[in-house]
Motif scaffolding. Structure first.
Motif, short mmCIF file in Angstrom:
data_model
loop_
_atom_site.label_atom_id
_atom_site.label_comp_id
_atom_site.label_asym_id
_atom_site.label_seq_id
_atom_site.Cartn_x
_atom_site.Cartn_y
_atom_site.Cartn_z
N SER A 130 0.83 -1.20 0.00
CA SER A 130 0.00 0.00 0.00
C SER A 130 0.86 1.26 0.00
CB SER A 130 -0.93 0.00 1.21
OG SER A 130 -1.85 1.07 1.14
N TYR A 131 0.26 2.36 -0.38
CA TYR A 131 0.89 3.67 -0.33
C TYR A 131 -0.20 4.71 -0.14
CZ TYR A 131 -0.53 3.53 -5.27
OH TYR A 131 -1.25 3.39 -6.43
N ASP A 132 0.15 5.86 0.39
CA ASP A 132 -0.82 6.93 0.59
C ASP A 132 -1.11 7.62 -0.73
OD1 ASP A 132 -1.06 6.52 3.32
OD2 ASP A 132 0.53 7.95 3.82
N VAL A 133 -2.38 7.67 -1.10
CA VAL A 133 -2.80 8.37 -2.31
C VAL A 133 -3.09 9.82 -1.96
CG1 VAL A 133 -4.54 8.49 -4.14
CG2 VAL A 133 -3.78 6.26 -3.30
N LEU A 134 -2.49 10.73 -2.71
CA LEU A 134 -2.78 12.15 -2.54
C LEU A 134 -4.11 12.46 -3.20
CD1 LEU A 134 0.76 13.68 -3.22
CD2 LEU A 134 -0.27 13.00 -1.03
N LEU A 135 -4.96 13.22 -2.50
CA LEU A 135 -6.34 13.44 -2.94
C LEU A 135 -6.66 14.93 -2.99
CD1 LEU A 135 -7.87 10.65 -0.70
CD2 LEU A 135 -7.48 10.51 -3.17
N GLY A 136 -7.76 15.22 -3.67
CA GLY A 136 -8.21 16.60 -3.82
C GLY A 136 -8.33 17.02 -5.28
N ARG A 137 -8.20 16.05 -6.19
CA ARG A 137 -8.38 16.35 -7.61
C ARG A 137 -9.85 16.69 -7.89
NH1 ARG A 137 -5.89 11.90 -6.59
NH2 ARG A 137 -3.73 11.52 -7.26
N ARG A 138 -10.05 17.52 -8.89
CA ARG A 138 -11.39 17.76 -9.40
C ARG A 138 -11.47 17.20 -10.82
NH1 ARG A 138 -14.57 21.51 -6.75
NH2 ARG A 138 -15.25 22.60 -8.66
N ASP A 139 -12.67 17.16 -11.36
CA ASP A 139 -12.92 16.49 -12.63
C ASP A 139 -12.97 17.45 -13.80
OD1 ASP A 139 -13.19 13.98 -11.36
OD2 ASP A 139 -15.28 14.43 -10.86
N THR A 295 -7.56 21.54 -9.27
CA THR A 295 -7.81 21.75 -7.85
C THR A 295 -8.49 23.10 -7.66
OG1 THR A 295 -5.62 22.74 -7.50
CG2 THR A 295 -5.81 20.37 -7.13
N GLY A 296 -8.88 23.38 -6.43
CA GLY A 296 -9.51 24.67 -6.13
C GLY A 296 -10.84 24.83 -6.84
N ASP A 297 -10.94 25.88 -7.64
CA ASP A 297 -12.18 26.16 -8.37
C ASP A 297 -12.15 25.63 -9.81
OD1 ASP A 297 -13.27 27.50 -6.18
OD2 ASP A 297 -12.36 29.41 -6.77
N ASP A 298 -11.05 24.98 -10.20
CA ASP A 298 -10.96 24.46 -11.56
C ASP A 298 -11.77 23.17 -11.69
OD1 ASP A 298 -9.25 26.50 -12.34
OD2 ASP A 298 -7.46 25.38 -11.76
N GLY A 299 -12.35 22.97 -12.86
CA GLY A 299 -13.12 21.75 -13.08
C GLY A 299 -14.35 21.69 -12.19
N GLU A 300 -14.78 20.46 -11.91
CA GLU A 300 -15.96 20.25 -11.07
C GLU A 300 -15.85 18.88 -10.41
OE1 GLU A 300 -19.25 20.35 -13.81
OE2 GLU A 300 -18.94 18.28 -14.46
N ILE A 301 -16.76 18.56 -9.53
CA ILE A 301 -16.89 17.20 -9.02
C ILE A 301 -18.14 16.61 -9.67
CG2 ILE A 301 -17.20 15.74 -6.98
CD1 ILE A 301 -15.85 17.95 -5.36
#
Length: 311
Positions: A130-139, A295-301
């Protein structure tokens, strides 16, 4: 030799492993459970989920664009040459997204993050570390077939072209060798290894070539499958051992023998050091997963990973 240290990702610095710890603490465990169930039903699905993440990240960054269906106004990535009749697992991602929306009581976790987590959970379910996945991406809100055709490395590339492709994504020769180790899982279609089988016979183990010949004729039967190594549902270093033994299925895999300079023994190094491969593979996956995230306000979820949200 000692493997060179993998560089920290220059991009994706806004990502963090605990991004959903407060907004949806059950998200990661839900994804892990559903990935495990999908692999239990079909062990081959683990390789497919890892490949989805690879092919997503190599086209304009890790933004979930590979999951978008075509529309009247957009031809996306699903029918691009590297993906059509090859990349799979979309229905599993649909199931995961629906379940995560339910446990999160809303649309909280991005499709791009689900792809990254599903890849990691597949690797662990099939014997990897296992490894830690960095998260917070937007679509992403769009996708491009042309970009997918141009940006995803192909199994027909020579080493210089592979290096150029990886470098264009901020990845090194070392990253190329380590991430190619993802071929410890899965299968390839005859279409992608026919040229190697019939045009590169001098570099193939004769018994291996004879076995492939029974599966993949000189013409036709493009969809016949052969495993990328001898243990296609187990994360191990058999892939690297196979390269050294003349059992590399793809031309691009065989090309790893032609490295020059400091990394020229990496194939043998990982063949002999499985623990180091698992460690370095996790680090390389994190680095790849940090290519140009939104990230931030770019893209959407996206509420539904197949379509952009309706305004």
């Amino acid at each position: 030799m000692a493997a060179a240290a993998l560089a920290s990702p220059a991009l994706g610095q806004d990502l963090t492993p605990d991004f959903y710890s407060e907004t949806c603490p059950d998200a990661l465990s839900t994804i892990k459970l559903l990935v495990g169930a999908a692999i239990l039903r079909e062990p081959r699905m683990g390789a497919s989920l890892v490949r989805l993440h690879f092919h997503d990240c190599f086209v304009n960054g890790c933004d979930g664009s590979i999951l978008l269906d075509d529309t009247d106004d957009m031809v996306g990535e699903k029918l691009a040459k590297p993906n059509n009749n090859s990349v799979r697992g979309y229905e599993v991602i649909d199931t995961i997204k629906s379940a995560v929306n339910m446990v999160c009581l809303g649309n909280v976790v991005s499709c791009a993050d689900i792809l990254a987590l599903a890849a990691r959970d597949s690797i662990v379910a099939l014997g990897g570390t296992s490894y830690d996945v960095l998260l917070g991406r937007r679509d992403a809100t769009s996708a491009s077939m042309d970009d997918a055709n141009n940006d995803i490395p192909t199994p027909f590339m020579d080493l210089p072209a592979l290096q150029d492709n990886f470098e264009s994504h901020g990845l090194s020769l070392h990253d190329l060798v380590v991430l190619s180790g993802g071929h410890t899982l899965g299968y390839s279609r005859c279409l992608f290894f026919r040229g190697r089988l019939y045009n590169e016979t001098s570099s193939l183990d004769p018994a291996f070539a004879a076995a492939l010949d029974e599966r993949c004729p000189p013409a036709g039967d493009d969809d016949a499958l052969a495993s990328l190594d001898d243990t296609p549902t187990t994360v191990d270093t058999d892939y690297y051992q196979g390269i050294l033994q003349g059992r590399a299925l793809l031309h691009s895999d065989h090309q790893l023998l032609y490295q020059q300079g400091a990394d020229d023994d990496l194939v043998k190094y990982y063949a002999d050091n499985p623990d180091k491969f698992w460690e370095d593979f996790g680090a390389a996956m994190v680095k790849m997963g940090s290519i140009s995230p939104l990230t931030g306000d770019d893209g959407e979820i996206r509420e539904n990973c197949r379509v952009v949200n309706q305004e």
